[in-house]
Design an enzyme around this catalytic site. Structure first.
Site, short mmCIF file in Angstrom:
data_model
loop_
_atom_site.label_atom_id
_atom_site.label_comp_id
_atom_site.label_asym_id
_atom_site.label_seq_id
_atom_site.Cartn_x
_atom_site.Cartn_y
_atom_site.Cartn_z
CG ASP A 16 -1.78 1.11 1.44
OD1 ASP A 16 -1.74 2.05 0.63
OD2 ASP A 16 -2.56 1.09 2.41
CG ASP A 40 -7.83 9.93 -6.16
OD1 ASP A 40 -6.92 10.74 -5.94
OD2 ASP A 40 -9.02 10.26 -6.22
P1 ADP Z 1 -6.34 4.48 -12.54
O1 ADP Z 1 -7.68 5.17 -12.48
O2 ADP Z 1 -5.21 5.41 -12.91
O3 ADP Z 1 -6.37 3.22 -13.33
P2 ADP Z 1 -6.50 2.99 -10.00
O4 ADP Z 1 -6.35 3.53 -8.64
O5 ADP Z 1 -7.84 2.44 -10.40
O6 ADP Z 1 -6.02 4.15 -10.99
O7 ADP Z 1 -5.43 1.85 -10.24
C1 ADP Z 1 -4.05 2.09 -10.42
C2 ADP Z 1 -3.25 1.01 -9.74
O8 ADP Z 1 -3.16 1.29 -8.35
C3 ADP Z 1 -3.86 -0.39 -9.85
O9 ADP Z 1 -2.82 -1.30 -10.19
C4 ADP Z 1 -4.35 -0.66 -8.43
O10 ADP Z 1 -4.29 -2.04 -8.09
C5 ADP Z 1 -3.33 0.12 -7.62
N1 ADP Z 1 -3.70 0.46 -6.22
C6 ADP Z 1 -4.91 0.50 -5.63
N2 ADP Z 1 -4.79 0.86 -4.33
C7 ADP Z 1 -3.46 1.04 -4.09
C8 ADP Z 1 -2.68 1.38 -2.94
N3 ADP Z 1 -3.24 1.65 -1.76
N4 ADP Z 1 -1.33 1.45 -3.08
C9 ADP Z 1 -0.73 1.22 -4.27
N5 ADP Z 1 -1.40 0.89 -5.39
C10 ADP Z 1 -2.76 0.80 -5.30
#
Ligand code: ADP
Length: 179
Positions: A16, A40
């Site tokens: 995370d 986000d």
């Molecule tokens: P986007 O809208 O740019 O695709 P997302 O948040 O839906 O953004 O996904 C981008 C990446 O971030 C995905 O690979 C997802 O699994 C990952 N992700 C989600 N939560 C976290 C977190 N807490 N820390 C790191 N990566 C995360």
């Protein structure tokens, strides 16, 4: 700078991104810079309500660009909100926009003098960008930037799921082998 030295400034972590103690973390933000889902949403929850207030003052951010806020309740001092492209089948300049997004985020670290920065896999969640292709673009853009800049000193790719981590790890292995 030699490729070998540059490669050693890039680290992979599965987990995370909100928990990392780095100078800056990058958010996969949306163009309106309003709280969304995925990484986000996690960043907004961890940073606290002041983040939404700070984002509201930035007037959004175009796709392929990146804007900065403080990290508020995070351990990270800064959040760099980078807006990746929505995947539209590859016909809408998505590859250049994703590369630009990484490049712009790296430029922000330089301006902030942030020595350590962590990136999530931008655009590969809700935005649907194919993970393999996105990982290649992330590696290429970061390697190229680090080879000619001393800041940031270290880049962490923070991958949430094991599939993304494996993709990044196999690229790293190939690069180290070919070196
Ligand atoms: P986007 O809208 O740019 O695709 P997302 O948040 O839906 O953004 O996904 C981008 C990446 O971030 C995905 O690979 C997802 O699994 C990952 N992700 C989600 N939560 C976290 C977190 N807490 N820390 C790191 N990566 C995360």
């Amino acid at each position: 700078m030699k490729l070998d030295e540059t490669l050693h400034r890039i680290e992979l972590i599965q987990g995370d991104i909100t928990r990392l103690k780095v100078d800056a973390i990058v958010n996969a933000a949306n163009a309106r810079l309003i709280k969304g889902g995925g990484v986000d949403g996690a960043i907004h929850r961890a940073a606290g309500p002041q983040l939404a207030e700070a984002c509201a003052k930035l007037n959004g951010c175009p796709t392929g660009h990146a804007k900065v806020t403080p990290g508020f309740n995070l351990k990270a001092k800064w959040i760099i909100h980078a807006v990746g492209p929505v995947w539209k089948g590859g016909v809408a300049n998505e590859k250049s926009l994703l590369a630009s997004c990484y490049h712009q985020a790296l430029l922000r670290t330089k301006e902030l003098e942030a020595k350590t920065v962590a990136f999530p896999a931008i655009s590969t969640g809700a935005y649907g960008f194919p993970s393999d292709l996105a990982a290649k673009i992330a590696w290429k853009t970061v390697l190229s930037f680090l080879s000619s800049n001393v800041i940031p000193n270290k880049v962490i790719f923070c991958l949430f799921d094991s599939k993304s981590y494996d993709i990044y790890a196999s690229i790293q292995k190939e690069l180290l082998k070919g070196n």
